[in-house]
Design an enzyme around this catalytic site. Structure first.
Site, PDB file in Angstrom:
ATOM      1  N   ASP A 230      -2.988  37.767  89.821  1.00 60.18           N
ATOM      2  CA  ASP A 230      -2.210  37.951  88.600  1.00 60.18           C
ATOM      3  C   ASP A 230      -2.254  36.643  87.822  1.00 60.18           C
ATOM      4  O   ASP A 230      -2.435  35.566  88.399  1.00 60.18           O
ATOM      5  CB  ASP A 230      -0.752  38.294  88.914  1.00 60.18           C
ATOM      6  N   ASP A 269      -5.755  42.491  88.341  1.00 61.35           N
ATOM      7  CA  ASP A 269      -4.583  43.117  88.960  1.00 61.35           C
ATOM      8  C   ASP A 269      -3.456  43.094  87.927  1.00 61.35           C
ATOM      9  O   ASP A 269      -3.566  43.709  86.882  1.00 61.35           O
ATOM     10  CB  ASP A 269      -4.227  42.399  90.252  1.00 61.35           C
ATOM     11  N   ASP A 273       3.833  39.184  87.865  1.00 58.99           N
ATOM     12  CA  ASP A 273       4.590  39.896  88.890  1.00 58.99           C
ATOM     13  C   ASP A 273       5.703  39.023  89.452  1.00 58.99           C
ATOM     14  O   ASP A 273       5.566  37.794  89.551  1.00 58.99           O
ATOM     15  CB  ASP A 273       3.675  40.331  90.034  1.00 58.99           C
ATOM     16  N   ARG A 326       3.692  49.898  84.071  1.00 62.25           N
ATOM     17  CA  ARG A 326       4.428  48.808  84.724  1.00 62.25           C
ATOM     18  C   ARG A 326       4.908  47.771  83.720  1.00 62.25           C
ATOM     19  O   ARG A 326       4.524  46.608  83.765  1.00 62.25           O
ATOM     20  CB  ARG A 326       3.568  48.121  85.791  1.00 62.25           C
TER      21      ARG A 326
END
Length: 452
Positions: A230, A269, A273, A326
Protein backbone atom coordinates in the site's frame (compact mmCIF):
# COMPACT_ATOMS: atom_id res chain seq x y z
CA UNK A 1 -4.58 46.77 14.10
CA UNK A 2 -6.00 45.57 10.82
CA UNK A 3 -5.43 41.92 9.93
CA UNK A 4 -4.38 41.17 6.36
CA UNK A 5 -6.44 38.43 4.70
CA UNK A 6 -4.87 36.80 1.60
CA UNK A 7 -6.78 37.46 -1.60
CA UNK A 8 -7.14 33.75 -2.31
CA UNK A 9 -8.75 33.12 1.08
CA UNK A 10 -11.10 36.06 0.50
CA UNK A 11 -12.07 34.67 -2.88
CA UNK A 12 -12.81 31.28 -1.34
CA UNK A 13 -15.03 32.84 1.31
CA UNK A 14 -16.88 34.84 -1.32
CA UNK A 15 -17.52 31.72 -3.39
CA UNK A 16 -18.80 29.75 -0.42
CA UNK A 17 -21.10 32.57 0.75
CA UNK A 18 -22.43 33.09 -2.76
CA UNK A 19 -23.35 29.43 -3.15
CA UNK A 20 -24.93 29.30 0.29
CA UNK A 21 -27.02 32.42 -0.34
CA UNK A 22 -28.04 31.15 -3.77
CA UNK A 23 -29.36 28.04 -2.05
CA UNK A 24 -31.30 30.11 0.46
CA UNK A 25 -28.91 29.27 3.30
CA UNK A 26 -28.17 32.77 4.54
CA UNK A 27 -27.44 31.70 8.10
CA UNK A 28 -25.11 29.03 6.82
CA UNK A 29 -23.25 31.59 4.75
CA UNK A 30 -22.63 33.70 7.85
CA UNK A 31 -21.43 30.65 9.75
CA UNK A 32 -18.90 29.94 7.01
CA UNK A 33 -17.17 33.29 7.20
CA UNK A 34 -13.87 31.55 7.98
CA UNK A 35 -11.71 30.45 5.03
CA UNK A 36 -12.87 27.26 3.31
CA UNK A 37 -9.80 25.33 4.38
CA UNK A 38 -8.86 23.06 7.24
CA UNK A 39 -9.61 24.06 10.81
CA UNK A 40 -7.15 26.71 12.01
CA UNK A 41 -3.66 25.27 12.19
CA UNK A 42 -1.71 25.87 15.40
CA UNK A 43 1.67 26.34 13.73
CA UNK A 44 1.76 30.13 13.76
CA UNK A 45 5.09 31.48 12.55
CA UNK A 46 6.78 28.11 12.94
CA UNK A 47 5.32 26.78 9.68
CA UNK A 48 3.64 23.51 8.86
CA UNK A 49 6.67 21.45 9.90
CA UNK A 50 6.02 22.02 13.60
CA UNK A 51 2.23 21.94 13.41
CA UNK A 52 0.43 19.70 15.88
CA UNK A 53 -3.05 18.27 15.62
CA UNK A 54 -5.63 20.73 16.93
CA UNK A 55 -7.49 19.84 20.09
CA UNK A 56 -10.71 18.00 19.31
CA UNK A 57 -9.78 17.20 15.70
CA UNK A 58 -10.85 13.58 15.47
CA UNK A 59 -9.75 10.44 17.20
CA UNK A 60 -6.02 11.23 16.97
CA UNK A 61 -6.63 14.09 19.40
CA UNK A 62 -8.07 11.77 22.08
CA UNK A 63 -6.23 10.27 25.03
CA UNK A 64 -3.39 12.74 24.74
CA UNK A 65 -2.55 14.40 21.47
CA UNK A 66 -0.62 13.96 18.25
CA UNK A 67 2.42 16.20 18.00
CA UNK A 68 4.74 14.20 15.77
CA UNK A 69 8.18 15.79 15.66
CA UNK A 70 7.10 19.29 16.67
CA UNK A 71 9.59 19.29 19.55
CA UNK A 72 12.55 18.34 17.33
CA UNK A 73 15.88 19.95 18.09
CA UNK A 74 17.71 21.56 15.14
CA UNK A 75 19.95 18.53 14.71
CA UNK A 76 16.87 16.36 14.20
CA UNK A 77 15.43 18.35 11.30
CA UNK A 78 16.31 16.69 7.99
CA UNK A 79 15.72 17.47 4.33
CA UNK A 80 15.86 14.34 2.17
CA UNK A 81 15.93 13.86 -1.59
CA UNK A 82 15.97 10.08 -2.03
CA UNK A 83 15.12 6.81 -0.32
CA UNK A 84 18.58 6.32 1.20
CA UNK A 85 18.50 9.76 2.83
CA UNK A 86 14.96 9.14 4.08
CA UNK A 87 15.93 5.90 5.80
CA UNK A 88 19.14 7.44 7.15
CA UNK A 89 17.17 10.29 8.74
CA UNK A 90 14.84 7.87 10.49
CA UNK A 91 17.75 5.76 11.71
CA UNK A 92 19.76 8.74 12.92
CA UNK A 93 16.98 10.19 15.06
CA UNK A 94 15.41 6.95 16.24
CA UNK A 95 12.40 7.68 18.44
CA UNK A 96 13.54 11.21 19.33
CA UNK A 97 11.23 13.95 17.98
CA UNK A 98 12.19 14.56 14.37
CA UNK A 99 11.05 16.49 11.31
CA UNK A 100 11.82 14.84 8.00
CA UNK A 101 11.23 17.09 4.99
CA UNK A 102 10.81 15.49 1.57
CA UNK A 103 12.10 17.71 -1.23
CA UNK A 104 11.31 16.72 -4.79
CA UNK A 105 10.68 13.08 -5.70
CA UNK A 106 11.72 10.05 -3.67
CA UNK A 107 11.64 6.70 -5.47
CA UNK A 108 11.10 3.50 -3.50
CA UNK A 109 12.43 1.32 -6.30
CA UNK A 110 15.83 2.97 -6.58
CA UNK A 111 19.56 2.31 -6.56
CA UNK A 112 21.97 3.67 -3.96
CA UNK A 113 22.11 7.03 -5.74
CA UNK A 114 18.34 7.38 -5.72
CA UNK A 115 17.86 6.65 -9.42
CA UNK A 116 14.74 4.63 -10.24
CA UNK A 117 15.18 0.98 -11.24
CA UNK A 118 12.80 -1.44 -12.92
CA UNK A 119 11.47 -4.82 -11.88
CA UNK A 120 14.22 -6.76 -13.62
CA UNK A 121 16.68 -5.54 -10.99
CA UNK A 122 14.94 -7.75 -8.38
CA UNK A 123 14.59 -10.89 -10.48
CA UNK A 124 16.51 -13.85 -9.09
CA UNK A 125 16.76 -17.63 -9.30
CA UNK A 126 15.69 -17.65 -12.92
CA UNK A 127 12.40 -15.80 -12.51
CA UNK A 128 10.89 -14.02 -15.50
CA UNK A 129 7.26 -13.20 -16.07
CA UNK A 130 7.24 -15.15 -19.33
CA UNK A 131 8.49 -18.28 -17.57
CA UNK A 132 5.98 -17.81 -14.76
CA UNK A 133 3.09 -17.45 -17.20
CA UNK A 134 4.17 -20.57 -19.06
CA UNK A 135 4.54 -22.62 -15.87
CA UNK A 136 1.14 -21.74 -14.38
CA UNK A 137 -1.07 -21.36 -17.41
CA UNK A 138 -4.42 -22.85 -16.32
CA UNK A 139 -4.51 -24.91 -19.51
CA UNK A 140 -1.49 -26.85 -18.25
CA UNK A 141 -1.29 -26.18 -14.48
CA UNK A 142 -5.03 -26.37 -13.90
CA UNK A 143 -7.27 -24.43 -11.57
CA UNK A 144 -7.37 -26.61 -8.48
CA UNK A 145 -4.08 -25.65 -6.78
CA UNK A 146 -2.11 -22.46 -6.17
CA UNK A 147 1.29 -22.27 -7.88
CA UNK A 148 4.16 -24.19 -6.32
CA UNK A 149 7.54 -25.41 -7.45
CA UNK A 150 10.73 -23.72 -8.73
CA UNK A 151 9.11 -20.77 -10.54
CA UNK A 152 6.88 -19.92 -7.57
CA UNK A 153 9.92 -20.17 -5.28
CA UNK A 154 11.79 -17.83 -7.64
CA UNK A 155 8.87 -15.39 -7.59
CA UNK A 156 8.88 -15.38 -3.79
CA UNK A 157 12.65 -14.81 -3.67
CA UNK A 158 12.38 -11.94 -6.15
CA UNK A 159 9.49 -10.43 -4.22
CA UNK A 160 11.54 -10.56 -1.01
CA UNK A 161 14.25 -8.46 -2.65
CA UNK A 162 11.73 -5.85 -3.76
CA UNK A 163 10.07 -5.77 -0.33
CA UNK A 164 13.39 -4.85 1.29
CA UNK A 165 13.58 -1.80 -0.96
CA UNK A 166 9.93 -0.74 -1.04
CA UNK A 167 8.98 -0.84 2.65
CA UNK A 168 10.18 2.21 4.58
CA UNK A 169 9.53 2.21 8.34
CA UNK A 170 8.68 5.39 10.25
CA UNK A 171 9.74 5.66 13.94
CA UNK A 172 7.70 7.21 16.73
CA UNK A 173 7.56 10.97 17.26
CA UNK A 174 7.94 11.84 13.59
CA UNK A 175 6.62 14.56 11.34
CA UNK A 176 7.05 13.54 7.70
CA UNK A 177 6.22 16.55 5.55
CA UNK A 178 6.55 17.59 1.94
CA UNK A 179 8.47 20.74 0.99
CA UNK A 180 6.54 23.09 -1.28
CA UNK A 181 3.88 22.00 -3.75
CA UNK A 182 5.46 18.98 -5.45
CA UNK A 183 6.90 16.61 -2.83
CA UNK A 184 6.28 13.10 -4.13
CA UNK A 185 6.97 9.53 -3.07
CA UNK A 186 6.77 7.01 -5.92
CA UNK A 187 6.85 3.25 -5.49
CA UNK A 188 7.54 3.18 -1.75
CA UNK A 189 5.29 1.77 0.95
CA UNK A 190 5.49 4.02 4.01
CA UNK A 191 5.02 1.78 7.05
CA UNK A 192 3.86 3.33 10.33
CA UNK A 193 4.20 0.07 12.21
CA UNK A 194 3.96 -0.49 15.98
CA UNK A 195 4.92 3.10 16.82
CA UNK A 196 3.19 6.17 18.25
CA UNK A 197 2.78 9.88 17.53
CA UNK A 198 3.30 10.33 13.79
CA UNK A 199 2.22 13.13 11.43
CA UNK A 200 2.26 12.79 7.62
CA UNK A 201 1.40 15.89 5.56
CA UNK A 202 1.65 17.53 2.14
CA UNK A 203 2.99 14.57 0.13
CA UNK A 204 1.80 12.91 -3.07
CA UNK A 205 2.08 9.14 -2.75
CA UNK A 206 2.02 7.34 -6.10
CA UNK A 207 2.24 3.94 -7.68
CA UNK A 208 3.40 1.56 -4.96
CA UNK A 209 3.47 -1.36 -7.35
CA UNK A 210 4.28 -5.02 -6.90
CA UNK A 211 6.72 -6.37 -9.48
CA UNK A 212 5.75 -9.96 -8.69
CA UNK A 213 1.99 -10.49 -8.26
CA UNK A 214 0.94 -14.05 -7.49
CA UNK A 215 -1.47 -15.93 -9.71
CA UNK A 216 -4.14 -17.73 -7.68
CA UNK A 217 -6.45 -19.85 -9.84
CA UNK A 218 -8.54 -20.75 -6.77
CA UNK A 219 -9.45 -17.12 -5.98
CA UNK A 220 -13.06 -16.75 -7.10
CA UNK A 221 -14.58 -18.49 -10.08
CA UNK A 222 -11.93 -17.44 -12.58
CA UNK A 223 -8.80 -16.81 -10.48
CA UNK A 224 -7.08 -13.50 -9.69
CA UNK A 225 -3.68 -11.86 -9.62
CA UNK A 226 -2.92 -10.73 -6.05
CA UNK A 227 -0.36 -8.08 -5.14
CA UNK A 228 1.32 -6.60 -2.08
CA UNK A 229 2.05 -3.05 -0.86
CA UNK A 230 0.00 0.00 0.00
CA UNK A 231 1.16 3.58 -0.42
CA UNK A 232 0.72 4.14 3.32
CA UNK A 233 0.02 1.65 6.11
CA UNK A 234 -0.79 2.37 9.76
CA UNK A 235 -0.17 -0.98 11.45
CA UNK A 236 -0.51 -1.46 15.21
CA UNK A 237 0.25 2.24 15.83
CA UNK A 238 -1.59 4.97 17.69
CA UNK A 239 -1.93 8.75 17.51
CA UNK A 240 -1.41 9.22 13.80
CA UNK A 241 -2.50 12.28 11.81
CA UNK A 242 -2.51 11.99 7.99
CA UNK A 243 -3.38 15.35 6.46
CA UNK A 244 -3.34 17.09 3.06
CA UNK A 245 -1.82 14.22 1.08
CA UNK A 246 -2.69 12.78 -2.33
CA UNK A 247 -2.80 9.02 -2.98
CA UNK A 248 -3.02 7.46 -6.44
CA UNK A 249 -1.55 4.93 -8.87
CA UNK A 250 0.27 7.74 -10.65
CA UNK A 251 1.33 6.88 -14.19
CA UNK A 252 0.54 3.17 -13.78
CA UNK A 253 -3.27 2.94 -13.50
CA UNK A 254 -4.72 -0.53 -13.27
CA UNK A 255 -6.86 0.15 -16.32
CA UNK A 256 -3.71 0.28 -18.46
CA UNK A 257 -2.32 -3.04 -17.28
CA UNK A 258 -2.40 -6.21 -19.40
CA UNK A 259 -4.56 -9.25 -18.80
CA UNK A 260 -3.07 -12.69 -18.31
CA UNK A 261 -5.21 -15.80 -18.10
CA UNK A 262 -8.12 -13.43 -18.89
CA UNK A 263 -7.61 -11.60 -15.59
CA UNK A 264 -6.19 -8.13 -14.94
CA UNK A 265 -2.52 -8.24 -13.98
CA UNK A 266 -3.15 -6.38 -10.72
CA UNK A 267 0.03 -4.68 -9.46
CA UNK A 268 -1.53 -2.52 -6.72
CA UNK A 269 -3.09 -3.39 -3.38
CA UNK A 270 -4.50 -0.54 -1.24
CA UNK A 271 -3.80 3.17 -1.16
CA UNK A 272 -3.97 3.74 2.60
CA UNK A 273 -4.78 1.00 5.13
CA UNK A 274 -5.22 1.13 8.91
CA UNK A 275 -4.88 -2.37 10.40
CA UNK A 276 -3.62 -4.75 13.09
CA UNK A 277 -4.85 -2.94 16.18
CA UNK A 278 -4.03 0.56 14.98
CA UNK A 279 -5.88 3.20 16.97
CA UNK A 280 -6.54 6.92 17.35
CA UNK A 281 -6.08 8.05 13.75
CA UNK A 282 -7.30 11.22 12.02
CA UNK A 283 -7.18 11.41 8.22
CA UNK A 284 -8.16 14.86 6.98
CA UNK A 285 -8.11 16.83 3.74
CA UNK A 286 -6.56 14.04 1.66
CA UNK A 287 -7.26 13.04 -1.96
CA UNK A 288 -7.56 9.34 -2.78
CA UNK A 289 -8.18 8.79 -6.47
CA UNK A 290 -8.16 6.46 -9.48
CA UNK A 291 -7.75 3.18 -7.62
CA UNK A 292 -9.46 -0.14 -6.97
CA UNK A 293 -9.09 -1.33 -3.34
CA UNK A 294 -8.72 1.99 -1.57
CA UNK A 295 -8.76 1.84 2.25
CA UNK A 296 -9.13 -0.99 4.75
CA UNK A 297 -9.85 -0.30 8.40
CA UNK A 298 -9.16 -3.74 9.82
CA UNK A 299 -7.94 -6.46 7.51
CA UNK A 300 -9.65 -9.63 8.76
CA UNK A 301 -12.90 -10.77 10.35
CA UNK A 302 -10.75 -13.04 12.52
CA UNK A 303 -8.68 -10.22 14.02
CA UNK A 304 -11.00 -9.44 16.93
CA UNK A 305 -8.34 -10.22 19.54
CA UNK A 306 -6.16 -7.37 18.27
CA UNK A 307 -8.73 -5.03 16.70
CA UNK A 308 -11.72 -5.09 19.05
CA UNK A 309 -11.78 -1.78 20.96
CA UNK A 310 -9.20 -0.29 18.59
CA UNK A 311 -9.39 1.08 15.03
CA UNK A 312 -10.87 4.37 16.23
CA UNK A 313 -10.53 6.50 13.12
CA UNK A 314 -11.82 9.87 11.95
CA UNK A 315 -12.11 10.68 8.23
CA UNK A 316 -13.09 14.23 7.34
CA UNK A 317 -12.83 16.57 4.37
CA UNK A 318 -11.27 13.90 2.15
CA UNK A 319 -11.94 13.48 -1.57
CA UNK A 320 -12.49 9.91 -2.81
CA UNK A 321 -12.53 10.23 -6.61
CA UNK A 322 -13.05 7.39 -9.05
CA UNK A 323 -12.22 4.66 -6.56
CA UNK A 324 -13.94 1.33 -7.01
CA UNK A 325 -14.42 0.20 -3.43
CA UNK A 326 -13.30 0.38 0.24
CA UNK A 327 -13.71 4.07 0.92
CA UNK A 328 -13.37 2.67 3.52
CA UNK A 329 -14.25 -0.94 4.32
CA UNK A 330 -14.65 -1.06 8.11
CA UNK A 331 -14.20 -3.83 10.65
CA UNK A 332 -14.46 -3.53 14.45
CA UNK A 333 -13.62 0.17 14.79
CA UNK A 334 -15.58 3.22 15.86
CA UNK A 335 -15.18 5.19 12.67
CA UNK A 336 -16.40 8.75 12.21
CA UNK A 337 -16.62 9.70 8.53
CA UNK A 338 -18.04 13.15 7.86
CA UNK A 339 -17.75 15.99 5.34
CA UNK A 340 -16.08 13.78 2.75
CA UNK A 341 -16.82 14.04 -0.98
CA UNK A 342 -17.21 10.84 -2.99
CA UNK A 343 -17.04 11.20 -6.77
CA UNK A 344 -17.62 8.61 -9.50
CA UNK A 345 -17.49 10.10 -12.98
CA UNK A 346 -18.84 8.63 -16.19
CA UNK A 347 -16.78 5.73 -17.45
CA UNK A 348 -15.07 5.01 -14.12
CA UNK A 349 -15.46 1.75 -12.21
CA UNK A 350 -17.60 2.02 -9.08
CA UNK A 351 -18.56 -0.83 -6.77
CA UNK A 352 -19.37 0.83 -3.44
CA UNK A 353 -18.08 3.44 -0.99
CA UNK A 354 -18.67 2.25 2.58
CA UNK A 355 -18.13 -1.44 3.33
CA UNK A 356 -19.91 -2.54 6.51
CA UNK A 357 -17.79 -5.31 8.02
CA UNK A 358 -17.52 -7.43 11.14
CA UNK A 359 -18.43 -5.61 14.37
CA UNK A 360 -18.02 -2.26 12.65
CA UNK A 361 -19.40 0.89 14.29
CA UNK A 362 -19.47 3.37 11.44
CA UNK A 363 -20.95 6.85 11.68
CA UNK A 364 -21.22 8.37 8.19
CA UNK A 365 -22.74 11.85 8.32
CA UNK A 366 -22.82 15.15 6.41
CA UNK A 367 -21.05 13.66 3.37
CA UNK A 368 -21.60 14.50 -0.30
CA UNK A 369 -21.76 12.02 -3.17
CA UNK A 370 -21.51 13.02 -6.81
CA UNK A 371 -22.31 9.95 -8.91
CA UNK A 372 -22.66 9.67 -12.65
CA UNK A 373 -26.12 8.56 -13.75
CA UNK A 374 -24.94 5.05 -14.59
CA UNK A 375 -24.22 4.30 -10.92
CA UNK A 376 -26.86 3.11 -8.44
CA UNK A 377 -26.95 5.08 -5.19
CA UNK A 378 -28.30 1.97 -3.47
CA UNK A 379 -24.78 0.59 -3.74
CA UNK A 380 -23.05 3.40 -1.86
CA UNK A 381 -23.26 1.05 1.12
CA UNK A 382 -22.15 -2.58 0.96
CA UNK A 383 -23.00 -5.09 3.66
CA UNK A 384 -20.28 -7.63 4.37
CA UNK A 385 -21.30 -8.63 7.91
CA UNK A 386 -24.16 -8.10 10.32
CA UNK A 387 -23.35 -4.67 11.77
CA UNK A 388 -25.37 -1.50 12.25
CA UNK A 389 -24.35 2.00 11.24
CA UNK A 390 -25.45 5.60 11.58
CA UNK A 391 -25.84 7.39 8.24
CA UNK A 392 -27.55 10.76 8.67
CA UNK A 393 -27.62 13.95 6.59
CA UNK A 394 -25.83 12.62 3.51
CA UNK A 395 -26.52 14.19 0.12
CA UNK A 396 -26.36 12.42 -3.24
CA UNK A 397 -26.21 14.57 -6.37
CA UNK A 398 -27.49 17.57 -4.46
CA UNK A 399 -30.36 15.83 -2.65
CA UNK A 400 -30.56 14.69 0.93
CA UNK A 401 -30.66 10.90 0.88
CA UNK A 402 -31.29 8.22 3.49
CA UNK A 403 -28.46 5.91 2.48
CA UNK A 404 -29.67 2.98 4.58
CA UNK A 405 -33.26 3.14 3.32
CA UNK A 406 -32.12 3.48 -0.29
CA UNK A 407 -29.74 0.55 0.12
CA UNK A 408 -32.32 -1.71 1.73
CA UNK A 409 -34.84 -0.95 -1.01
CA UNK A 410 -32.35 -1.44 -3.82
CA UNK A 411 -30.44 -4.41 -2.40
CA UNK A 412 -33.14 -6.29 -0.46
CA UNK A 413 -30.93 -9.35 0.12
CA UNK A 414 -28.51 -7.20 2.17
CA UNK A 415 -30.61 -5.46 4.81
CA UNK A 416 -28.73 -2.96 6.98
CA UNK A 417 -29.88 -1.71 10.37
CA UNK A 418 -29.53 1.76 11.87
CA UNK A 419 -27.56 2.74 14.94
CA UNK A 420 -23.78 2.59 15.36
CA UNK A 421 -24.16 2.68 19.14
CA UNK A 422 -22.05 5.77 19.77
CA UNK A 423 -22.04 9.49 19.00
CA UNK A 424 -18.90 11.28 17.77
CA UNK A 425 -17.85 14.38 19.68
CA UNK A 426 -14.37 15.09 18.28
CA UNK A 427 -15.30 17.41 15.41
CA UNK A 428 -13.91 20.94 15.17
CA UNK A 429 -15.82 21.95 12.08
CA UNK A 430 -18.82 20.54 10.23
CA UNK A 431 -19.75 21.97 6.83
CA UNK A 432 -23.16 21.65 5.22
CA UNK A 433 -23.07 18.73 2.74
CA UNK A 434 -24.15 20.98 -0.12
CA UNK A 435 -20.96 22.97 0.37
CA UNK A 436 -18.68 19.99 0.87
CA UNK A 437 -17.82 19.50 -2.85
CA UNK A 438 -16.56 23.07 -3.14
CA UNK A 439 -14.84 23.18 0.23
CA UNK A 440 -13.06 19.88 -0.31
CA UNK A 441 -12.07 20.76 -3.89
CA UNK A 442 -10.48 24.00 -2.71
CA UNK A 443 -8.66 22.58 0.26
CA UNK A 444 -7.80 18.90 -0.08
CA UNK A 445 -4.69 17.15 -1.29
CA UNK A 446 -0.95 17.75 -1.38
CA UNK A 447 0.16 21.23 -2.35
CA UNK A 448 -3.00 22.82 -0.93
CA UNK A 449 -1.78 23.30 2.62
CA UNK A 450 -1.39 26.97 3.58
CA UNK A 451 2.24 27.70 4.32
CA UNK A 452 3.63 24.81 2.26
Amino acid sequence: MRTHIPARATARRTQVRAIAVAMGCASLALALSVPAQASPQPHGKKGIERAVLAKGDGWASAEGSTTGGAAATPDHVYTVHNRAELIAAFEDAGDAPKIVRIAGTVHGNADAAGNPIDCEAYQTDGYTLDKYLAAYDPDTWGREEVPSGPLEDARLASAKLQKAAVNVYVPSNTTLVGVGKDATVIGASIQIQNVSNVIVRNISFEDTYDCFPQWDPTDGDTGHWNSEYDNLVVYGSDHVWVDHNTFSDGDRPDADQPRYFNELYQQHDGLFDIVKGADLVTASWNVLKDHDKTMLLGNSDKAGDTDRGKLRVTLHHNLFKNVNERAPRVRFGQVDSYNNHFVATKGSVYGYSYGIGAESHLVAEHNAFTLSGEFDKAKILKKWSESSLTADDNWVNGRRTDLIAVHNAGVPEEQLTTGAGWTPTLRNRVDHPLLVPLVVALGSGAGRLPGA
